[in-house]
Design an enzyme around this catalytic site. Structure first.
Site, PDB file in Angstrom:
ATOM      1  N   SER A 134       2.270 131.553  57.638  1.00  0.00           N
ATOM      2  CA  SER A 134       3.273 131.609  56.571  1.00  0.00           C
ATOM      3  C   SER A 134       4.275 132.745  56.751  1.00  0.00           C
ATOM      4  O   SER A 134       3.934 133.831  57.235  1.00  0.00           O
ATOM      5  CB  SER A 134       2.533 131.803  55.240  1.00  0.00           C
ATOM      6  OG  SER A 134       3.416 132.226  54.237  1.00  0.00           O
ATOM      7  N   GLU A 136       5.125 134.552  54.477  1.00  0.00           N
ATOM      8  CA  GLU A 136       4.616 135.668  53.673  1.00  0.00           C
ATOM      9  C   GLU A 136       4.029 136.765  54.563  1.00  0.00           C
ATOM     10  O   GLU A 136       3.861 137.896  54.124  1.00  0.00           O
ATOM     11  CB  GLU A 136       3.543 135.178  52.692  1.00  0.00           C
ATOM     12  CG  GLU A 136       4.088 134.579  51.424  1.00  0.00           C
ATOM     13  CD  GLU A 136       4.857 135.566  50.553  1.00  0.00           C
ATOM     14  OE1 GLU A 136       4.285 136.574  50.141  1.00  0.00           O
ATOM     15  OE2 GLU A 136       6.046 135.307  50.288  1.00  0.00           O
ATOM     16  N   TYR A 157      -2.712 137.294  49.749  1.00  0.00           N
ATOM     17  CA  TYR A 157      -2.396 136.045  50.456  1.00  0.00           C
ATOM     18  C   TYR A 157      -1.773 136.353  51.827  1.00  0.00           C
ATOM     19  O   TYR A 157      -2.196 135.802  52.852  1.00  0.00           O
ATOM     20  CB  TYR A 157      -1.425 135.203  49.615  1.00  0.00           C
ATOM     21  CG  TYR A 157      -0.930 133.962  50.334  1.00  0.00           C
ATOM     22  CD1 TYR A 157      -1.680 132.794  50.350  1.00  0.00           C
ATOM     23  CD2 TYR A 157       0.288 133.968  51.021  1.00  0.00           C
ATOM     24  CE1 TYR A 157      -1.232 131.654  51.031  1.00  0.00           C
ATOM     25  CE2 TYR A 157       0.742 132.835  51.698  1.00  0.00           C
ATOM     26  CZ  TYR A 157      -0.025 131.688  51.695  1.00  0.00           C
ATOM     27  OH  TYR A 157       0.422 130.568  52.381  1.00  0.00           O
TER      28      TYR A 157
HETATM   29  P1  NAP Z   1      -1.198 123.202  48.534  1.00  0.00           P
HETATM   30  O1  NAP Z   1      -0.386 122.082  47.970  1.00  0.00           O
HETATM   31  O2  NAP Z   1      -1.632 124.305  47.642  1.00  0.00           O
HETATM   32  O3  NAP Z   1      -2.497 122.526  49.191  1.00  0.00           O
HETATM   33  C1  NAP Z   1      -3.581 123.296  49.610  1.00  0.00           C
HETATM   34  C2  NAP Z   1      -4.794 122.389  49.686  1.00  0.00           C
HETATM   35  O4  NAP Z   1      -5.927 123.159  50.138  1.00  0.00           O
HETATM   36  C3  NAP Z   1      -5.205 121.772  48.342  1.00  0.00           C
HETATM   37  O5  NAP Z   1      -5.463 120.408  48.534  1.00  0.00           O
HETATM   38  C4  NAP Z   1      -6.483 122.536  47.996  1.00  0.00           C
HETATM   39  O6  NAP Z   1      -7.412 121.801  47.241  1.00  0.00           O
HETATM   40  C5  NAP Z   1      -7.053 122.795  49.377  1.00  0.00           C
HETATM   41  N1  NAP Z   1      -8.049 123.877  49.352  1.00  0.00           N
HETATM   42  C6  NAP Z   1      -7.932 125.089  48.770  1.00  0.00           C
HETATM   43  N2  NAP Z   1      -9.050 125.804  48.947  1.00  0.00           N
HETATM   44  C7  NAP Z   1      -9.916 125.006  49.642  1.00  0.00           C
HETATM   45  C8  NAP Z   1     -11.234 125.177  50.114  1.00  0.00           C
HETATM   46  N3  NAP Z   1     -11.930 126.302  49.902  1.00  0.00           N
HETATM   47  N4  NAP Z   1     -11.818 124.161  50.792  1.00  0.00           N
HETATM   48  C9  NAP Z   1     -11.141 122.998  51.003  1.00  0.00           C
HETATM   49  N5  NAP Z   1      -9.881 122.779  50.568  1.00  0.00           N
HETATM   50  C10 NAP Z   1      -9.274 123.778  49.891  1.00  0.00           C
HETATM   51  O7  NAP Z   1      -0.456 123.860  49.785  1.00  0.00           O
HETATM   52  P2  NAP Z   1       0.741 123.284  50.684  1.00  0.00           P
HETATM   53  O8  NAP Z   1       2.024 123.681  50.053  1.00  0.00           O
HETATM   54  O9  NAP Z   1       0.472 121.886  51.025  1.00  0.00           O
HETATM   55  O10 NAP Z   1       0.580 124.202  51.972  1.00  0.00           O
HETATM   56  C11 NAP Z   1      -0.290 123.817  53.033  1.00  0.00           C
HETATM   57  C12 NAP Z   1      -0.688 125.052  53.820  1.00  0.00           C
HETATM   58  O11 NAP Z   1       0.469 125.701  54.344  1.00  0.00           O
HETATM   59  C13 NAP Z   1      -1.435 126.120  53.034  1.00  0.00           C
HETATM   60  O12 NAP Z   1      -2.383 126.717  53.877  1.00  0.00           O
HETATM   61  C14 NAP Z   1      -0.358 127.124  52.670  1.00  0.00           C
HETATM   62  O13 NAP Z   1      -0.941 128.402  52.477  1.00  0.00           O
HETATM   63  C15 NAP Z   1       0.513 127.053  53.908  1.00  0.00           C
HETATM   64  N6  NAP Z   1       1.912 127.345  53.721  1.00  0.00           N
HETATM   65  C16 NAP Z   1       2.611 126.717  52.733  1.00  0.00           C
HETATM   66  C17 NAP Z   1       3.963 126.962  52.611  1.00  0.00           C
HETATM   67  C18 NAP Z   1       4.789 126.265  51.544  1.00  0.00           C
HETATM   68  O14 NAP Z   1       5.898 126.747  51.259  1.00  0.00           O
HETATM   69  N7  NAP Z   1       4.331 125.149  51.002  1.00  0.00           N
HETATM   70  C19 NAP Z   1       4.616 127.843  53.501  1.00  0.00           C
HETATM   71  C20 NAP Z   1       3.859 128.436  54.504  1.00  0.00           C
HETATM   72  C21 NAP Z   1       2.522 128.172  54.622  1.00  0.00           C
HETATM   73  P3  NAP Z   1      -7.540 122.033  45.636  1.00  0.00           P
HETATM   74  O15 NAP Z   1      -6.519 121.134  45.025  1.00  0.00           O
HETATM   75  O16 NAP Z   1      -8.946 121.634  45.393  1.00  0.00           O
HETATM   76  O17 NAP Z   1      -7.271 123.474  45.362  1.00  0.00           O
HETATM   77  O1  F7E Z   2       7.602 132.133  44.474  1.00  0.00           O
HETATM   78  C1  F7E Z   2       9.538 134.249  42.277  1.00  0.00           C
HETATM   79  C2  F7E Z   2       8.336 134.843  42.959  1.00  0.00           C
HETATM   80  O2  F7E Z   2       5.390 131.109  44.036  1.00  0.00           O
HETATM   81  C3  F7E Z   2       8.890 132.239  45.035  1.00  0.00           C
HETATM   82  C4  F7E Z   2       3.772 129.505  48.894  1.00  0.00           C
HETATM   83  O3  F7E Z   2       3.920 128.170  49.307  1.00  0.00           O
HETATM   84  O4  F7E Z   2       5.782 130.169  50.034  1.00  0.00           O
HETATM   85  C5  F7E Z   2       5.155 130.137  48.773  1.00  0.00           C
HETATM   86  O5  F7E Z   2       5.000 131.457  48.254  1.00  0.00           O
HETATM   87  C6  F7E Z   2       9.603 133.430  44.433  1.00  0.00           C
HETATM   88  C7  F7E Z   2       8.755 134.698  44.413  1.00  0.00           C
HETATM   89  O6  F7E Z   2       6.459 130.931  46.323  1.00  0.00           O
HETATM   90  C8  F7E Z   2       8.389 132.887  39.107  1.00  0.00           C
HETATM   91  O7  F7E Z   2       8.104 136.189  42.541  1.00  0.00           O
HETATM   92  C9  F7E Z   2      10.033 134.118  39.801  1.00  0.00           C
HETATM   93  O8  F7E Z   2       9.562 135.785  44.785  1.00  0.00           O
HETATM   94  O9  F7E Z   2       7.376 129.620  44.491  1.00  0.00           O
HETATM   95  P1  F7E Z   2       6.656 130.870  44.749  1.00  0.00           P
HETATM   96  P2  F7E Z   2       6.091 132.133  47.317  1.00  0.00           P
HETATM   97  O10 F7E Z   2       5.459 133.259  46.624  1.00  0.00           O
HETATM   98  O11 F7E Z   2       7.327 132.435  48.101  1.00  0.00           O
HETATM   99  C10 F7E Z   2       5.077 130.905  51.047  1.00  0.00           C
HETATM  100  C11 F7E Z   2       5.872 130.806  52.339  1.00  0.00           C
HETATM  101  C12 F7E Z   2       3.661 130.494  51.174  1.00  0.00           C
HETATM  102  O12 F7E Z   2       3.079 130.535  52.260  1.00  0.00           O
HETATM  103  C13 F7E Z   2       2.912 130.265  49.912  1.00  0.00           C
HETATM  104  O13 F7E Z   2       1.737 129.481  50.158  1.00  0.00           O
HETATM  105  O14 F7E Z   2       9.878 133.125  43.073  1.00  0.00           O
HETATM  106  N1  F7E Z   2       9.286 133.797  40.895  1.00  0.00           N
HETATM  107  N2  F7E Z   2       9.495 133.580  38.704  1.00  0.00           N
HETATM  108  C14 F7E Z   2       8.259 133.025  40.493  1.00  0.00           C
HETATM  109  N3  F7E Z   2       7.266 132.433  41.193  1.00  0.00           N
HETATM  110  C15 F7E Z   2       6.374 131.679  40.499  1.00  0.00           C
HETATM  111  N4  F7E Z   2       5.379 131.049  41.166  1.00  0.00           N
HETATM  112  N5  F7E Z   2       6.438 131.538  39.128  1.00  0.00           N
HETATM  113  C16 F7E Z   2       7.430 132.123  38.388  1.00  0.00           C
HETATM  114  O15 F7E Z   2       7.495 131.981  37.171  1.00  0.00           O
END
Ligand code: NAP
Ligand code: F7E
Length: 346
Positions: A134, A136, A157
């Site tokens: 990620s 992050e 995270y």
């Molecule tokens: P997501 O919608 O939160 O999906 C994560 C999945 O992992 C959910 O189905 C969750 O199941 C499952 N999970 C969580 N803990 C588990 C465990 N202990 N054992 C088995 N399954 C588990 O995330 P996503 O947006 O599809 O992202 C996919 C991956 O890419 C994640 O690893 C995330 O950290 C990474 N990532 C995401 C982004 C983004 O912007 N979306 C960016 C960079 C990296 P439950 O519903 O049961 O919790």
């Molecule tokens: O926040 C701000 C918050 O939770 C984006 C995950 O998929 O991308 C994701 O992480 C920004 C942050 O995503 C609210 O503080 C303001 O600056 O949508 P987010 P994230 O933290 O960038 C990375 C790449 C991953 O890997 C992660 O799995 O928005 N923000 N107000 C808020 N964020 C949330 N959630 N809720 C608010 O009310």
């Protein structure tokens, strides 16, 4: 058409559902793991479950129970499926919540990948492994960020993902495994979890229109994110595992916007002024923030021949239309409703 078998962890998550669709279209057999929940939530893949009868011996889509916190469950599935490719997408993926559930976040997101990699190594099969890394991990490192940018994670995270990144690399270097990282910047869709800021906003707008809520409460509006579309990003994920050699890639759009800009774009699609409906609340501020993410994906463009198709404005519209449709509204009907709205106090 491929006759490979892929195992996807996190298959019922946002990316897992789009990746499943992509791999099935390519002819893969797809197996996925879900963990036990008191109320199963497989909505994002229910259409795929309905289309594939698991009693059919040639069934190409099936779910199994396993948990990244439980190595014996992972071993069972991996030994039974004997996958050609493993996509480790499962994680506790909410950055803000990782400050509250730090220990389990580290367990699932860092030790979880170790459990999987170790299982694959012990099996000795030539399985290819993808780790969902990620942006992050870059944390406080100033933009633009690419594969050579130092990691400075700002949350449990982020730290957990740095550990998983290096564990993946270590298995590649030490044991010659095909283990690769995709360093994905934020990617969204109408299937995005409802407590990430983009979906919270588009879903909130739909609820404001139908009178269920009158205000939307958010945290830091100044944070900048490089937002792409999950459907585009799973194509990059697949390409990473099709390379002749394992490697690590940044996947991003190269465009960065503030949360405030996301608000402006989505509210203005309905002719509304976001300031009338949004309040900032301390409880959504994080103990440490990642101020600005902007990915440089030139390596992915060059090596993977990958380009994002959906850009910021289209993404905003797609997500808003998805949440309006869930309330039975078209964009036009929502505009008409919006013109009758008075800014609320609640
Ligand atoms: P997501 O919608 O939160 O999906 C994560 C999945 O992992 C959910 O189905 C969750 O199941 C499952 N999970 C969580 N803990 C588990 C465990 N202990 N054992 C088995 N399954 C588990 O995330 P996503 O947006 O599809 O992202 C996919 C991956 O890419 C994640 O690893 C995330 O950290 C990474 N990532 C995401 C982004 C983004 O912007 N979306 C960016 C960079 C990296 P439950 O519903 O049961 O919790
Ligand atoms: O926040 C701000 C918050 O939770 C984006 C995950 O998929 O991308 C994701 O992480 C920004 C942050 O995503 C609210 O503080 C303001 O600056 O949508 P987010 P994230 O933290 O960038 C990375 C790449 C991953 O890997 C992660 O799995 O928005 N923000 N107000 C808020 N964020 C949330 N959630 N809720 C608010 O009310």
């Amino acid at each position: 058409m491929s006759c490979k078998t892929a195992l996807i962890t996190g298959i019922a998550g946002q990316d897992g559902s789009y990746l499943s669709e992509l791999l099935l279209a390519k002819g893969y057999t797809v197996r996925g793991i879900v963990r036990r929940a008191s109320y199963p939530h497989t909505e994002r893949v229910d259409h795929l479950l309905r289309a594939h009868d698991e009693r059919d011996p040639d069934c190409r889509f099936k779910l199994d129970y396993a948990d990244l916190g439980d190595v014996s469950s992972l071993r069972n599935v991996v030994e039974q499926v004997r996958p050609d490719e493993v996509y480790n997408l499962a994680s506790q993926s909410h950055v803000g919540i990782s400050f509250i559930t730090g220990e389990s976040t580290l367990d699932f997101n860092a030790i979880g990948p170790f459990r999987l990699l170790d299982t694959l190594r012990r099996m000795g099969a030539p399985t290819r492994y993808y780790q969902a890394s990620s942006s992050e991990m870059f944390g406080a490192s100033p933009p633009p960020q690419n594969e050579t940018t130092p990691f400075l994670p700002q949350s449990p995270y982020g730290v957990s993902k740095v550990a998983a990144f290096y564990l993946t690399r270590m298995h590649r270097v030490a044991y010659g495994m095909f283990a690769a990282n995709g360093i994905l910047f934020n990617h969204e869709s109408p299937r995005r979890g409802i407590n990430f800021v983009t979906r919270k906003i588009t879903r909130g707008i739909a609820s404001i229109l139908t009178g269920e809520i009158r205000k939307l409460y958010l945290g830091n509006l100044d944070a900048k994110r490089d937002w792409g579309f999950s459907g585009d990003y799973v194509e990059a994920i697949w390409r990473i595992l099709q390379q002749p050699e394992p490697d690590d890639f940044v996947i991003a759009t190269g465009d960065t916007r503030t949360v405030r800009e996301f608000l402006e774009e989505t509210f203005s699609l309905l002719g509304l002024v976001w300031e009338d409906f949004v309040e900032v609340e301390d409880r959504y501020m994080r103990p440490a923030e990642v101020p600005a993410l902007l990915g440089d994906a030139s390596k992915a463009r060059r090596v993977l021949a990958w380009e994002p198709k959906v850009r910021f404005k289209e993404l905003c519209r797609m997500m808003l239309e998805g949440d309006l449709a869930a309330k039975g509204l078209t964009l036009e009907a929502a505009r008409a409703l919006g013109s009758t709205l008075r800014p609320g106090k609640k």
